[in-house]
Design an enzyme around this catalytic site. Structure first.
Site, PDB file in Angstrom:
ATOM      1  N   GLY A 233       0.764  -1.389  -0.049  1.00  0.00           N
ATOM      2  CA  GLY A 233       0.115   0.123  -0.085  1.00  0.00           C
ATOM      3  C   GLY A 233       0.791   1.286   0.129  1.00  0.00           C
ATOM      4  CB  SER A 234       0.127   4.236  -1.677  1.00  0.00           C
ATOM      5  OG  SER A 234       0.228   3.629  -2.980  1.00  0.00           O
TER       6      SER A 234
END
Length: 762
Positions: A233-234
């Protein structure tokens, strides 16, 4: 052609990057200068010519990627990639990406319409320039096709295609006949207490539906189930100038996606009298939709996981020609499209559309199927009208206003400006409807789950200059579930966001230099959870006891050189497989409702929900087994065959060019080698694995960046490979070693030296 001949052909396929080129469609001279990292910096006399030159530069560096992006968007990639790409092409045809993108292009305001036309003209000018074609065209025996402006929208639409909620709903729908009441536990872990983006630092509980809350959806899904159903995930963050040594804001982060070659992002500078911008661009798309600064304000995004997709279980008549709705029947639209497949005969795709949207899985001829209604297709989208406005926004508030109408994908948009302003906006279009829509497909025939208009731009969660001056997003929940509007059900766990907040309590981390240390953090909270449970196990066998002691003595950091980290992942994989077996959910692989490309893997879903089940001692899915017994079994299994490599080697990714599977003899030229990697999906350095594929990293940060807002020349960035998409280019993968070590390079705004292409109007 052997490997050496291919290398020579790849070198011959490099386009010239110096000298003058006379091109049709340009109004005045423009230059494309490449800095020491091969990053193109465009200068032009007008905005239109700047977009033209951006299209030319993208074609110079990424022509094959441009066309493959377009083919994937339009359901034509199997022409090049063969049968493995057919399912994705079929889905693109069913979703109607081409029709939606043409519709949106026709509705654009003049600035955006001129932008995409100029960009397409720039790509076509390169095609007409006589430059050699990339080596991929030689392998395929193909020639490039001209570009059209509306195709920019198709490329952008495909890059965010169906991200988020649709896959979780499909998973729970398939799992329902097997998991029963425990189906409502099949979601991402919440860490025990969710961490919210707004208000910063707040925690709370997620709403957990009971099957009684979902009774209509459950009844309809069980009615439609087969009788024998068994079944990233970012990160980003902003620090106010009030909290930095320089008094200037710092904006930093790293977008995470599957490692796709060439890299999704191209570092680019773009300047003209109207704007002067530098950031990450997308081949096939003009402007800077995600990460950039324009000299006054910097912006960046992470995925929000807003629920922008609904699934409707439709009832069809005996002929599959009509669907039931509110006591009557509505006609179904049908058509057949032909998909060309490399090495095979063309295949037919039957496309069936109800009043809700396209059928994406199931058989209408058998009475029921699932139709998708998505923000990405349902109505005319105005996202591209936002792109020119972003380039000239003078402040955070103006930037947020510039995004009005954005709907192609949902983002946590974080920004900072030179006046010291910072802020957050949920950049998305989200329909108003019941919270129950977020858990499962809903009955399409009752009319009880229809959209009730849209949440207004002004009502989206946003904040300017948040107290206390730190704001973090990491795909975690935006607001508590008691927010007036329903926004999402599923999102990533709060671990990364909480850890970044913790790291930023150290003033040394609140700088551009300190950002790299935040990016590099490898502390795993799930490793600590496993240690707590391992410590309570009864005495295992001698080999398992030694493994347990090694894991209990470990510091919980997913460092590349750690043997314990490798053993922990092996243990978690073994326990996840045991959960899949004991629950029967592993048997759902191949279920029709999990089939839309790229598909839903039960083991992946169970990997992510396992920590919460373990933390809460929820053994409902273990078929009578306790977690202690399951963990003891997994420990003995790993002790009997421990990992042979440390974590960095076990986690080393395999970078695979799209053509390598079809031309394996060319892989030595097309596939760049990868470094060993630290981190995993639960750490800030989120180089994550996909459980069915084992420990190798499958996704991670495609780029890292840190903007020094106001002292722009002190900004930094790096991408996971390099600036060029040409395998023979020295810039194909020259940033990889720095990226793997979480180092960043200077973000050069206006280089004065380097190869320069001068474009002259015909």
């Amino acid at each position: 052609m052997d490997a050496e001949e291919l290398r020579a052909a790849a070198r011959a396929a490099l386009p010239p990057l110096e000298g003058s080129v006379t091109v049709a469609g340009l109004h005045g001279p423009a230059t494309i200068r490449r800095d020491a990292d091969g990053v193109p910096h465009v200068r032009a006399g007008t905005a239109r010519d700047a977009f033209f030159a951006q299209g030319f530069a993208h074609a110079q560096d990424r022509l094959f990627q441009l066309e493959l992006n377009r083919r994937r968007a339009l359901g034509r990639s199997a022409e090049w990639l063969g049968p493995a790409a057919f399912a994705a092409d079929a889905l693109a045809r069913r979703l109607g990406i081409e029709a939606a993108s043409r519709r949106d292009a026709a509705a654009l305001d003049a600035p955006a319409r001129d932008m995409i036309a100029a960009y397409a003209a720039g790509v076509n000018a390169f095609l007409a320039s006589g430059a050699p074609l990339p080596i991929e065209y030689t392998l395929l025996g193909a020639t490039p096709e001209p570009w059209e402006g509306w195709q920019c929208i198709a490329v952008m639409r495909r890059l965010g295609l169906l991200m988020g909620s649709v896959w979780f709903k499909l998973w729970r729908a398939a799992a329902l006949p097997v998991a029963g009441e425990a189906t409502t536990s099949l979601r991402y872990d919440d860490g025990g207490a969710d961490a919210f983006i707004l208000p910063p630092g707040a925690e709370g509980e997620r709403w957990r539906a009971a099957l009684s809350d979902l009774a209509p959806a459950v009844a309809s899904l069980l009615e439609a189930a087969e009788a024998d159903a068994t079944g990233g995930g970012s990160n980003n963050w902003v620090v106010s100038g009030r909290l930095t040594d320089t008094g200037r804001p710092v904006l930093a982060g790293d977008p995470h996606r599957v490692f796709e070659l060439p890299n999704m992002y191209v570092q680019t500078g773009l300047s003209c009298p109207e704007f002067d911008v530098i950031g990450l661009t997308v081949p096939g798309v003009p402007g800077f939709p995600h990460f950039a600064h324009n000299g006054q304000v910097a912006w960046c995004v992470t995925h929000t996981f807003a629920d922008i997709h609904d699934l409707y279980l439709e009832r069809f008549d005996a002929e599959g020609a009509r669907t039931e709705f509110r006591g009557g029947w509505l006609p179904v639209r049908r058509r057949v499209e032909i998909v060309a497949v490399r090495g095979e005969a063309p295949r037919e795709v039957e496309i069936i559309e109800t009043h809700h949207g396209p059928v994406i899985c199931g058989e209408p001829s058998r009475g029921t199927a699932l139709a998708l209604k998505s923000v990405q297709f349902a109505e005319t989208d105005r996202s591209f009208d936002c792109l020119p406005r972003l380039l000239t926004a003078p402040s955070v508030a103006a930037l947020f206003e510039a995004t009005r109408g954005w709907g192609l994908i949902d983002h946590n948009l974080v920004a900072a400006d030179t006046a010291g302003g910072t802020g957050f906006l949920l950049r998305a279009r989200v329909p108003r409807r019941s919270r129950e829509n977020g858990w499962l497909p809903v009955p399409g025939w009752t009319g009880a789950h229809e959209w009730q208009g849209w949440i207004a731009h002004e009502e989206m969660p946003q904040v300017l200059d948040p107290a206390p001056g730190l704001l973090v997003t990491a795909n975690n929940r935006v607001v508590p579930d008691d927010h007036p509007d329903y926004l999402c059900t599923d999102c990533h766990p709060p671990y990364r966001a909480a850890r970044i907040q913790e790291l930023l309590q150290d003033p040394a981390r609140r700088s551009v230099e300190g950002a790299a240390g935040v990016h590099a953090d490898t502390l795993s909270p799930i490793a600590r959870l496993f240690q707590e449970r391992l410590a309570r196990l009864p005495t295992p066998s001698p080999a398992a006891a030694r493994l347990r002691e090694a894991l209990l003595a470990w510091d919980g950091r997913m460092e590349a050189g750690s043997e314990a980290a490798s053993a922990y992942i092996a243990l978690r994989l073994a326990l996840t497989r045991r959960l899949a077996e004991a629950s029967g959910l592993g048997g759902l692989a191949g279920h029709a409702w999990l089939s839309p490309a790229p598909g839903v893997a039960p083991l992946t879903q169970l990997w992510w929900c396992l920590p919460r089940l373990l933390r809460e001692d929820d053994a409902r899915l273990l078929g009578g087994l306790s977690w202690e017994a399951a963990l003891a079994e997994a420990l003995e299994q790993v002790a009997a065959a421990p990992p042979a490599a440390n974590w960095g080697e076990a986690h080393r990714p395999r970078f695979t060019h799209p053509l390598s599977p079809a031309f394996p003899w060319a892989a030595a030229v097309l596939d760049p080698p990868a470094q060993p990697l630290a981190g995993d999906g639960d750490t800030v350095q989120a180089n994550g694995l996909v459980a069915p594929l084992g420990p190798a990293a499958a996704y991670g940060a495609l780029a890292r960046y840190a903007f020094d807002v106001g002292d722009w020349e002190n900004s930094r960035w790096v991408v996971f490979l390099g600036a060029s998409g040409h395998p023979a280019s020295p810039h194909y993968a020259d940033q990889h070693a720095d990226w793997a070590a979480c180092r960043m390079r200077p973000m050069r705004r206006h280089p004065q030296a380097g190869p320069c292409t001068t474009l002259l109007p015909a």
